[in-house]
Design an enzyme around this catalytic site. Sequence first.
Site, PDB file in Angstrom:
ATOM      1  N   GLN A 155      -0.428   4.908   0.850  1.00 47.37           N
ATOM      2  CA  GLN A 155      -0.674   5.101   2.281  1.00 47.37           C
ATOM      3  C   GLN A 155       0.637   5.406   3.004  1.00 47.37           C
ATOM      4  O   GLN A 155       0.689   6.296   3.859  1.00 47.37           O
ATOM      5  CB  GLN A 155      -1.313   3.839   2.878  1.00 47.37           C
TER       6      GLN A 155
ATOM      7  N   HIS B 195       0.861  -1.193   0.000  1.00 48.18           N
ATOM      8  CA  HIS B 195       0.000   0.000   0.000  1.00 48.18           C
ATOM      9  C   HIS B 195       0.897   1.243   0.000  1.00 48.18           C
ATOM     10  O   HIS B 195       0.953   1.993   0.976  1.00 48.18           O
ATOM     11  CB  HIS B 195      -0.897  -0.040   1.242  1.00 48.18           C
TER      12      HIS B 195
HETATM   13  N1  NVA Z   1      -4.572  -4.140   5.376  1.00 46.05           N
HETATM   14  C1  NVA Z   1      -5.798  -3.456   5.060  1.00 46.05           C
HETATM   15  C2  NVA Z   1      -5.516  -2.027   4.716  1.00 46.05           C
HETATM   16  C3  NVA Z   1      -6.735  -1.211   4.400  1.00 46.05           C
HETATM   17  C4  NVA Z   1      -6.413   0.207   4.020  1.00 46.05           C
HETATM   18  C5  NVA Z   1      -6.508  -4.157   3.921  1.00 46.05           C
HETATM   19  O1  NVA Z   1      -5.826  -4.562   2.961  1.00 46.05           O
HETATM   20  O2  NVA Z   1      -7.714  -4.328   3.998  1.00 46.05           O
HETATM   21  N1   CP Z   2      -6.371   3.576   4.261  1.00 43.26           N
HETATM   22  C1   CP Z   2      -7.053   3.351   3.125  1.00 43.26           C
HETATM   23  O1   CP Z   2      -6.504   2.983   2.085  1.00 43.26           O
HETATM   24  O2   CP Z   2      -8.389   3.591   3.232  1.00 43.26           O
HETATM   25  P1   CP Z   2      -9.503   3.194   2.189  1.00 43.26           P
HETATM   26  O3   CP Z   2      -9.577   1.679   2.165  1.00 43.26           O
HETATM   27  O4   CP Z   2     -10.750   3.812   2.722  1.00 43.26           O
HETATM   28  O5   CP Z   2      -9.147   3.717   0.830  1.00 43.26           O
END
Ligand code: NVA
Ligand code: CP
Length: 303
Positions: A133, A130
Amino acid sequence: MKKDFLKMADLSKEEMFELLDLAAKLKYETKNGIEHHILKGQSLGMIFQKSSTRTRVSFEVGMYQLGGQALFLSPRDLQIGRGEPLEDTARVLSRYLDGIMIRTFDQEEVEKLAEYSTCPIINGLTDYCHPCQVMADLLTIKEFKGGFEGLKMCYIGDGNNMANSLIVGGLIAGMDVSIGCPDNYQPDKKVLDFTKDYNGKFTMTDDIFAAASGADVLLTDVWASMGQEGEAEERKKVFSGYQINNELMSVANKDAMVLHCLPAHRGEEIAADVFEAHANEIFEEAENRLHAQKAVMVKLMAK
Ligand code: NVA
Ligand code: CP
């Protein structure tokens, strides 16, 4: 910069710091009513195979503030949902669009999209990582702590997409990184291999108190990520105890900050009182998604 932003390791330290400086500049301008239509007339496509609040809204608003537009592309409506190959979708969409943000499951899909697209591809979350983020997280750490050198960043919980990107991003930025996670839920092997270049700067243990000891920044994430809903009950048992709470905070530095990518599950990975005590940092972090991603889009897309 490379053509695409697919993972933290795509950035050199110099590029990361340039992006953070640009994000801070764009944030300042936005807050002071200074327009910056750097991507005037450009279009960003946003493909979401998973839910999103922050990523969707921050990319859409960010493109608008940069003078362009964003298109929300649901796989339920796209022909991808009916089996059109990603290779073809990539070659078609990049003839209309100036950039594509994609949130999906498999990192290989994002890599394939990048291979076949002529426009930049931005990873808006995969099971592997990610990076957008973590750029926002780094911007927030820099704002609150003034820099990265000499800081210890600690992540508690599942060795998931957030853990993977935080380890790589934290080490490139210059922090010491410690991970407290159960043995069978460690970060990806490619990421652990990456840490070998950072001798003495990376530690991993299943003892969360050892991980958090002397930490300046603590982070955590959900025990069950999107796509793991079927494992949620089992994961609750495995991760019970892997929580940022006041007892854990007592071994961190006394001015330690706490971040969470959100959405948060109070009483699971983070105690409600710790969350509220650090809400100021956590919601600044959420806001910084907007500013960090605008910097990424400008660097990749500005003609
Ligand atoms: N680890 C989480 C992050 C969400 C922003 C997911 O992948 O659902
Ligand atoms: N933290 C994040 O990526 O949030 P969303 O899943 O709401 O986009």
